[in-house]
Design a protein around this motif. Structure first.
Motif, short mmCIF file in Angstrom:
data_model
loop_
_atom_site.label_atom_id
_atom_site.label_comp_id
_atom_site.label_asym_id
_atom_site.label_seq_id
_atom_site.Cartn_x
_atom_site.Cartn_y
_atom_site.Cartn_z
N SER A 5 0.84 -1.20 0.00
CA SER A 5 0.00 0.00 0.00
C SER A 5 0.88 1.26 0.00
CB SER A 5 -0.90 0.00 1.25
OG SER A 5 -1.49 1.27 1.45
N PRO A 6 0.42 2.34 -0.63
CA PRO A 6 1.20 3.58 -0.57
C PRO A 6 1.45 4.07 0.86
CG PRO A 6 -0.50 3.74 -2.26
CD PRO A 6 -0.76 2.46 -1.49
N HIS A 7 0.54 3.73 1.76
CA HIS A 7 0.68 4.14 3.16
C HIS A 7 0.41 2.92 4.05
CE1 HIS A 7 0.68 8.29 1.71
NE2 HIS A 7 -0.38 7.97 1.00
N SER B 33 6.40 -1.45 -4.32
CA SER B 33 5.65 -0.27 -3.90
C SER B 33 5.19 0.47 -5.15
CB SER B 33 6.53 0.62 -3.01
OG SER B 33 6.91 -0.07 -1.83
N LEU B 34 4.29 -0.17 -5.87
CA LEU B 34 3.77 0.34 -7.14
C LEU B 34 2.28 0.06 -7.20
CD1 LEU B 34 6.48 -1.14 -9.56
CD2 LEU B 34 6.20 1.29 -9.02
N PRO B 35 1.53 0.78 -8.07
CA PRO B 35 0.15 0.38 -8.32
C PRO B 35 0.10 -1.04 -8.87
CG PRO B 35 0.57 2.59 -9.14
CD PRO B 35 1.90 2.03 -8.76
N GLY C 133 -4.57 0.74 3.50
CA GLY C 133 -3.51 1.57 4.05
C GLY C 133 -4.05 2.47 5.14
N THR D 95 -4.41 5.59 5.26
CA THR D 95 -5.21 6.72 4.81
C THR D 95 -6.60 6.32 4.33
OG1 THR D 95 -4.30 6.58 2.56
CG2 THR D 95 -3.15 8.02 4.14
#
Length: 299
Positions: free
Chosen positions: A152-154, A178-180, A263, A265
């Protein structure tokens, strides 16, 4: 140490997670090999399937396990472990799937791989018959199971920690990105070009899961690979009944009321599990009963 003791030391259980060297200086677990883990998981699931129970949920779980192991064995026969991977993020669904795959590996190690022909023809409910239990004197599993972790980005620190520890515990050959999702899959297949199919813990109540079957090629515009969905028809309560009945260690966030992990967020404790007023506490994830409420904590 037996697999039962992974989840408890001297009868104590810590937040659904096995105690490790980080948790105690008085108990140090001996390292366990991949064949040990696979044979013990196989025996544990065989014992579960042999149980006579009046619990309706557990009876449904037994039926789900039989189907899922059929699908998993079929994928292992068609591709072989060297050409298969698992999408793993430490969540409850892929955790159940991981346990089922590892329990199937001893039988796979003793059988030749079927040539991969017309894989899509196995869609729409066609399953091979269940094979007899495999005794420990058969061929042991070989290489660790390949896996991809799309971060996840976060990410939650608890998720990162659980992924790291469970990957070590189950000997996963884990690569993280750490990518889509689409570029992560593209990068993974560049790194692991031998992979032809990926196990996914998707269930029918997940977004975009409604019309999936056990074997589905990726959609147009995506890297071409076979998606394998052994737990597609499991319900939320069945996932948790399996985890808790077999005493499988899980991420501690589930004890804090999170029912679907994203994540920091976009994920919060599930409001359907809230107890109290202005500063509510949350019941654990396994107390939720309704599939439709599983993602109420996700934005």
């Amino acid at each position: 140490m037996t697999f039962n003791n992974i989840c408890r030391h001297n009868g104590a259980r810590i937040s659904g997670i096995a105690k490790t060297d980080r948790d105690t200086q008085t108990h140090r677990a001996l390292p366990r090999t991949l064949p040990d883990i696979c044979f013990e998981l196989q025996a544990k699931i065989d014992a579960f399937l042999s149980e006579q129970t009046d619990d309706n949920v557990l009876r449904k779980v037994q039926s789900q396990v039989r189907v899922s192991m059929d699908v998993t064995r079929e994928a292992l026969r068609r591709y072989g472990p060297d050409h298969l991977s698992l999408s793993y993020n430490g969540g409850k669904d892929c955790l159940v799937l991981l346990v089922l795959i590892l329990a199937c590996l001893p039988a796979c190690a003793s059988q030749p791989t079927t040539p991969n022909s017309d894989v899509a023809a196995t869609n729409h409910g066609a399953h091979p018959t269940i094979e007899p239990p495999v005794s420990p004197n058969m061929a042991a599993p070989g290489r660790p199971l390949q896996a991809i972790y799309i971060v996840s980005p976060h990410p939650f620190a608890e998720v990162e920690d659980f992924v790291e520890r469970s990957a070590e515990q189950y000997h996963l050959d884990l690569k993280r990105y750490s990518l889509p999702m689409r570029p992560a899959l593209e990068a993974y297949l560049e790194d692991r070009p031998a992979v032809k199919a990926i196990f996914l813990g998707t269930r029918r109540t997940d977004p975009h899961g409604e019309f999936l079957s056990h074997f589905d090629p990726t959609d147009e515009g995506w890297p071409q690979i076979m998606r394998v969905h052994p737990v597609i028809d499991w319900h939320y309560v069945e996932i948790w009944a399996f985890i808790r009945h077999l005493q499988i260690p899980f991420c501690d966030l589930y004890n804090q009321g999170f029912t679907s992990l994203g994540g920091v967020t976009d994920t919060r404790p599930n409001p359907a599990l809230a107890v109290g007023g202005d500063a509510p506490k949350f019941r654990p994830a396994y107390e939720l009963k309704d599939d439709d409420e599983e993602r109420l904590g996700r934005d």
